[in-house]
Design a protein around this motif. Structure first.
Motif, PDB file in Angstrom:
ATOM      1  N   VAL A 277     -27.074   4.751 -27.940  1.00 49.74           N
ATOM      2  CA  VAL A 277     -27.468   5.347 -27.026  1.00 49.74           C
ATOM      3  C   VAL A 277     -27.448   4.623 -25.663  1.00 49.74           C
ATOM      4  CG1 VAL A 277     -29.435   6.056 -26.168  1.00 49.74           C
ATOM      5  CG2 VAL A 277     -28.751   6.278 -28.575  1.00 49.74           C
TER       6      VAL A 277
ATOM      7  N   LEU B 196     -15.767   7.649 -24.299  1.00 45.33           N
ATOM      8  CA  LEU B 196     -17.123   7.824 -25.241  1.00 45.33           C
ATOM      9  C   LEU B 196     -15.979   6.790 -26.508  1.00 45.33           C
ATOM     10  CD1 LEU B 196     -19.030  10.846 -25.764  1.00 45.33           C
ATOM     11  CD2 LEU B 196     -19.114   8.983 -24.467  1.00 45.33           C
ATOM     12  N   TYR B 197     -15.449   6.706 -26.895  1.00 50.85           N
ATOM     13  CA  TYR B 197     -14.321   6.381 -27.609  1.00 50.85           C
ATOM     14  C   TYR B 197     -15.066   4.591 -27.486  1.00 50.85           C
ATOM     15  CZ  TYR B 197     -12.668  10.251 -30.166  1.00 50.85           C
ATOM     16  OH  TYR B 197     -12.571  11.369 -30.281  1.00 50.85           O
TER      17      TYR B 197
ATOM     18  N   MET C   9     -23.167  15.155 -11.863  1.00 45.30           N
ATOM     19  CA  MET C   9     -24.100  16.827 -11.859  1.00 45.30           C
ATOM     20  C   MET C   9     -24.334  16.572 -10.636  1.00 45.30           C
ATOM     21  SD  MET C   9     -26.468  16.417 -15.596  1.00 45.30           S
ATOM     22  CE  MET C   9     -27.507  14.821 -14.485  1.00 45.30           C
ATOM     23  N   ILE C  10     -24.636  15.926  -9.369  1.00 49.41           N
ATOM     24  CA  ILE C  10     -25.614  16.049  -8.449  1.00 49.41           C
ATOM     25  C   ILE C  10     -23.925  17.230  -7.198  1.00 49.41           C
ATOM     26  CG2 ILE C  10     -25.980  15.157  -5.663  1.00 49.41           C
ATOM     27  CD1 ILE C  10     -28.122  13.268  -7.912  1.00 49.41           C
ATOM     28  N   LEU C  11     -22.649  15.972  -7.650  1.00 42.19           N
ATOM     29  CA  LEU C  11     -21.470  17.095  -7.606  1.00 42.19           C
ATOM     30  C   LEU C  11     -21.672  18.136  -7.762  1.00 42.19           C
ATOM     31  CD1 LEU C  11     -19.490  13.535  -6.414  1.00 42.19           C
ATOM     32  CD2 LEU C  11     -20.883  14.857  -4.800  1.00 42.19           C
ATOM     33  N   ASP C  12     -21.592  18.813  -9.052  1.00 40.38           N
ATOM     34  CA  ASP C  12     -21.809  19.897  -9.566  1.00 40.38           C
ATOM     35  C   ASP C  12     -19.799  19.696  -9.579  1.00 40.38           C
ATOM     36  OD1 ASP C  12     -21.754  22.111 -10.184  1.00 40.38           O
ATOM     37  OD2 ASP C  12     -21.641  23.421  -8.354  1.00 40.38           O
TER      38      ASP C  12
ATOM     39  N   LEU D 251     -17.818   3.357 -27.876  1.00 42.59           N
ATOM     40  CA  LEU D 251     -18.009   2.613 -29.103  1.00 42.59           C
ATOM     41  C   LEU D 251     -17.110   1.225 -29.870  1.00 42.59           C
ATOM     42  CD1 LEU D 251     -17.334   6.212 -31.370  1.00 42.59           C
ATOM     43  CD2 LEU D 251     -19.404   5.213 -30.803  1.00 42.59           C
TER      44      LEU D 251
ATOM     45  N   PRO E 230     -12.909  12.331 -23.757  1.00 39.95           N
ATOM     46  CA  PRO E 230     -13.953  11.873 -24.600  1.00 39.95           C
ATOM     47  C   PRO E 230     -13.284  10.377 -24.976  1.00 39.95           C
ATOM     48  CG  PRO E 230     -12.973  13.832 -25.815  1.00 39.95           C
ATOM     49  CD  PRO E 230     -12.075  13.400 -23.989  1.00 39.95           C
TER      50      PRO E 230
ATOM     51  N   PHE F  54     -15.803  15.732 -31.344  1.00 35.23           N
ATOM     52  CA  PHE F  54     -16.603  14.443 -31.149  1.00 35.23           C
ATOM     53  C   PHE F  54     -17.335  14.903 -29.955  1.00 35.23           C
ATOM     54  CE2 PHE F  54     -16.214  10.165 -28.647  1.00 35.23           C
ATOM     55  CZ  PHE F  54     -17.062   9.750 -30.171  1.00 35.23           C
ATOM     56  N   ILE F  55     -17.374  16.108 -28.749  1.00 37.29           N
ATOM     57  CA  ILE F  55     -18.058  15.683 -27.998  1.00 37.29           C
ATOM     58  C   ILE F  55     -19.660  16.506 -28.098  1.00 37.29           C
ATOM     59  CG2 ILE F  55     -18.342  16.716 -25.725  1.00 37.29           C
ATOM     60  CD1 ILE F  55     -17.155  14.084 -25.338  1.00 37.29           C
TER      61      ILE F  55
ATOM     62  N   LEU G  57     -35.464   4.992 -30.926  1.00 40.65           N
ATOM     63  CA  LEU G  57     -33.985   3.668 -30.758  1.00 40.65           C
ATOM     64  C   LEU G  57     -34.487   2.508 -31.536  1.00 40.65           C
ATOM     65  CD1 LEU G  57     -33.417   3.491 -27.008  1.00 40.65           C
ATOM     66  CD2 LEU G  57     -32.117   4.937 -28.520  1.00 40.65           C
TER      67      LEU G  57
ATOM     68  N   VAL H  96     -26.547  16.716  -0.696  1.00 44.12           N
ATOM     69  CA  VAL H  96     -25.400  16.073  -0.481  1.00 44.12           C
ATOM     70  C   VAL H  96     -25.366  17.297   0.567  1.00 44.12           C
ATOM     71  CG1 VAL H  96     -23.640  16.475  -1.171  1.00 44.12           C
ATOM     72  CG2 VAL H  96     -25.309  16.072  -2.712  1.00 44.12           C
TER      73      VAL H  96
ATOM     74  N   TRP I  21     -16.324  12.337 -18.297  1.00 49.42           N
ATOM     75  CA  TRP I  21     -16.348  12.498 -20.071  1.00 49.42           C
ATOM     76  C   TRP I  21     -16.226  13.466 -21.326  1.00 49.42           C
ATOM     77  CZ3 TRP I  21     -20.838  13.743 -23.451  1.00 49.42           C
ATOM     78  CH2 TRP I  21     -21.862  13.523 -22.658  1.00 49.42           C
ATOM     79  N   VAL I  22     -16.528  14.832 -20.326  1.00 51.42           N
ATOM     80  CA  VAL I  22     -17.106  15.369 -21.294  1.00 51.42           C
ATOM     81  C   VAL I  22     -15.174  15.835 -21.313  1.00 51.42           C
ATOM     82  CG1 VAL I  22     -17.758  18.277 -21.925  1.00 51.42           C
ATOM     83  CG2 VAL I  22     -18.803  16.290 -20.812  1.00 51.42           C
TER      84      VAL I  22
ATOM     85  N   THR J 151     -22.368  10.194 -14.577  1.00 48.90           N
ATOM     86  CA  THR J 151     -23.223  11.615 -15.040  1.00 48.90           C
ATOM     87  C   THR J 151     -23.550  12.124 -14.439  1.00 48.90           C
ATOM     88  OG1 THR J 151     -22.689  10.567 -17.041  1.00 48.90           O
ATOM     89  CG2 THR J 151     -23.953  12.604 -16.658  1.00 48.90           C
ATOM     90  N   LEU J 152     -24.719  11.172 -13.214  1.00 47.13           N
ATOM     91  CA  LEU J 152     -25.520  11.782 -12.690  1.00 47.13           C
ATOM     92  C   LEU J 152     -24.757  12.103 -10.829  1.00 47.13           C
ATOM     93  CD1 LEU J 152     -28.494  12.090 -11.852  1.00 47.13           C
ATOM     94  CD2 LEU J 152     -28.854   9.852 -10.851  1.00 47.13           C
TER      95      LEU J 152
ATOM     96  N   VAL K 297     -18.671  16.965 -15.866  1.00 49.70           N
ATOM     97  CA  VAL K 297     -19.483  15.988 -16.041  1.00 49.70           C
ATOM     98  C   VAL K 297     -17.546  14.815 -16.679  1.00 49.70           C
ATOM     99  CG1 VAL K 297     -20.391  13.938 -17.533  1.00 49.70           C
ATOM    100  CG2 VAL K 297     -21.029  15.841 -16.417  1.00 49.70           C
TER     101      VAL K 297
ATOM    102  N   VAL L  50     -27.321  20.360  -4.569  1.00 48.32           N
ATOM    103  CA  VAL L  50     -28.341  19.754  -4.345  1.00 48.32           C
ATOM    104  C   VAL L  50     -28.111  20.059  -2.943  1.00 48.32           C
ATOM    105  CG1 VAL L  50     -29.355  16.969  -4.791  1.00 48.32           C
ATOM    106  CG2 VAL L  50     -27.528  18.872  -6.717  1.00 48.32           C
TER     107      VAL L  50
ATOM    108  N   MET M  68     -26.894  21.097 -18.471  1.00 46.50           N
ATOM    109  CA  MET M  68     -26.379  20.643 -16.821  1.00 46.50           C
ATOM    110  C   MET M  68     -25.028  19.872 -17.815  1.00 46.50           C
ATOM    111  SD  MET M  68     -29.788  19.713 -15.117  1.00 46.50           S
ATOM    112  CE  MET M  68     -30.022  18.024 -15.668  1.00 46.50           C
ATOM    113  N   ILE M  69     -24.914  19.288 -18.778  1.00 44.61           N
ATOM    114  CA  ILE M  69     -23.990  18.080 -18.478  1.00 44.61           C
ATOM    115  C   ILE M  69     -22.768  19.534 -18.889  1.00 44.61           C
ATOM    116  CG2 ILE M  69     -22.845  16.453 -20.275  1.00 44.61           C
ATOM    117  CD1 ILE M  69     -25.047  15.503 -20.035  1.00 44.61           C
TER     118      ILE M  69
ATOM    119  N   MET N 144     -30.744  21.186  -9.916  1.00 44.29           N
ATOM    120  CA  MET N 144     -29.613  20.997 -10.630  1.00 44.29           C
ATOM    121  C   MET N 144     -30.015  21.998 -11.619  1.00 44.29           C
ATOM    122  SD  MET N 144     -28.513  16.778 -11.233  1.00 44.29           S
ATOM    123  CE  MET N 144     -29.791  16.555 -12.188  1.00 44.29           C
TER     124      MET N 144
END
Lengths: 204, 204, 204
Positions: free
Chosen positions: C36, C66-67, C51-54, C70, C63, B118-119, B146, A60, C59-60, C47-48, C57, A57, B51-52, A51
């Protein structure tokens, strides 16, 4: 990657999977916990490396790494159920073999991506030790790799030898063999004679 | 990135490395544990951010960040060995400087990638606080970030000021300076007057 | 993704955010700690996976996830402040719904990327359970998912049914519905009748 290297790679993954399974056994985890800990230990370091280097990866692309983990975990559980003891000395030797291989393979992947020698050493060490670090964090242990014993240092020394050999014009395969051998022997020596790095004697 | 910004960036990394080294000292870790904790604290947040955002991880491109960590950790260890005490107040101020810079630099990277405000605020806060969170998790502490103290909130407020300034048509450098200054002053105020967010008084 | 699926996806995220908020409440965390923990629980697995599947992400790009976190966290805090108790049974059912949806959606993302069935099942299970695992690690709990209760196994069984249905020529939407329903019912059964996997009885 040649066929021969791929089999040693699988062996390294299997050995780390056994170490994760052992930890799960000590922590009274269930069947799925065993699989998670075995997998995290075996492929955590390589996953983070891929990563960070922005490579696909590795597992995969090649699911046989996951099959190796499943088989290693099941054989280990079976063995523990029957014997109620575990061959720790054998494991430590196999673990040293796994670290040596992961370290140099991780470095080669980094160098292939065009990183310098320093980043390659960081990547090799990360590949070798990060899986065990995550395993210990999940199990609420202070990671072994951070405590006294000569573990990551063996990766760094082996890595320096590997890039030094490359810099001296030695071709890739003998240089890799040298790096692996150095990592392996240093680790075995650390196990046999309890070599340690100095630990902080600071107060809380 | 201008030369000037790069040096402040290195300073921020060094300051966080010192904070990781201090934690390793308290936990009686060895030389390698110190390096791991220092590195995770200093570059953990930025690594996750890159990474993200699917950017090249910043320290793979520029190894001087890792040299800064090594130097900061070694100087800190040397200092601790000689004096057996540590200038906590100075560290807190430097740490506040690091957070302020990481926060706004993280936001700028996100905005450059075309994310919304926001992001970008989420990314800035993550860059500022994630390294310390991983450090605490590895050391089996409930993460400081936290618990009660005004820490991440300073990133959020500084970030809102930065994007508000951009929205008002202020150009990038003064807007960044405003965001950094706000983050810094708010954090210093929180340290000086113990500003806190309300903590849950719930039962177990 | 159809509008209808997106709303269920948001619901799944919200449900996991509630579970993270509850954990933060038990651990006496502050307002930011709540955010958090809620976020890590809700989007950690996805997210993971991305990232692993490239993949970008998720939620980027969007958004509103994320709302949703919250809003879910704030409503939960408000509820806890007023009632000082929490509807655990309702949460468990909603959590089961979230797992079922995350599992199959994670698998579909993997299959879309051209992975085989085995890797897809791994990705689905990871999406369903990883957020809760990180939540527990941050809070210094041995992760629930690794201890006894039938949790991840429901993802695996649901996933096998989904890929089996696809292999039998059933079209995507009914196959997904079958996989989700199986995951959901198995999880509800495990909650209702305390189905467990065997746990190691090994010594320390």
């Amino acid at each position: 990657m040649s066929h021969w290297l791929h089999w040693i790679d699988l062996l390294g993954v299997a050995v780390f999977a056994i170490s994760g399974t052992l930890m799960a056994y000590r922590k009274h985890m269930d069947g799925f916990g065993v699989i998670v800990l075995a997998s995290v230990t075996a492929i955590g370091g390589g996953t983070l490396r891929d990563m960070i280097l922005d490579l696909p990866v590795f597992w995969v692309q090649q699911p046989d790494f996951l099959y190796a983990i499943l088989i290693a975990a099941m054989v280990t559980i079976f063995w523990l159920r029957i014997t109620h003891k575990f061959p720790y000395q054998t494991l430590l030797v196999a673990d040293a073999l796994g670290i040596a291989f992961f370290n140099i393979m991780g470095m080669q992947k980094a160098l292939d991506q065009g990183t310098g020698a320093f980043i390659a050493i960081v990547m090799g060490t990360m590949t070798g030790v990060f899986g065990g670090l995550i395993r210990d964090v999940i199990c609420r242990e202070i990671p072994l790799v951070l405590k006294g014993e000569l573990y990551a240092t063996t990766c760094i020394v082996g890595g320096i030898l590997y890039v030094s050999a490359l810099a001296l014009g030695i071709s890739d395969l003998p240089a890799m063999a040298l790096g692996m051998l150095a990592t392996l022997l240093l680790r075995l020596g650390a196990i046999r004679w309890h070599w340690q790095l100095p630990v902080f004697q600071g107060s809380h």
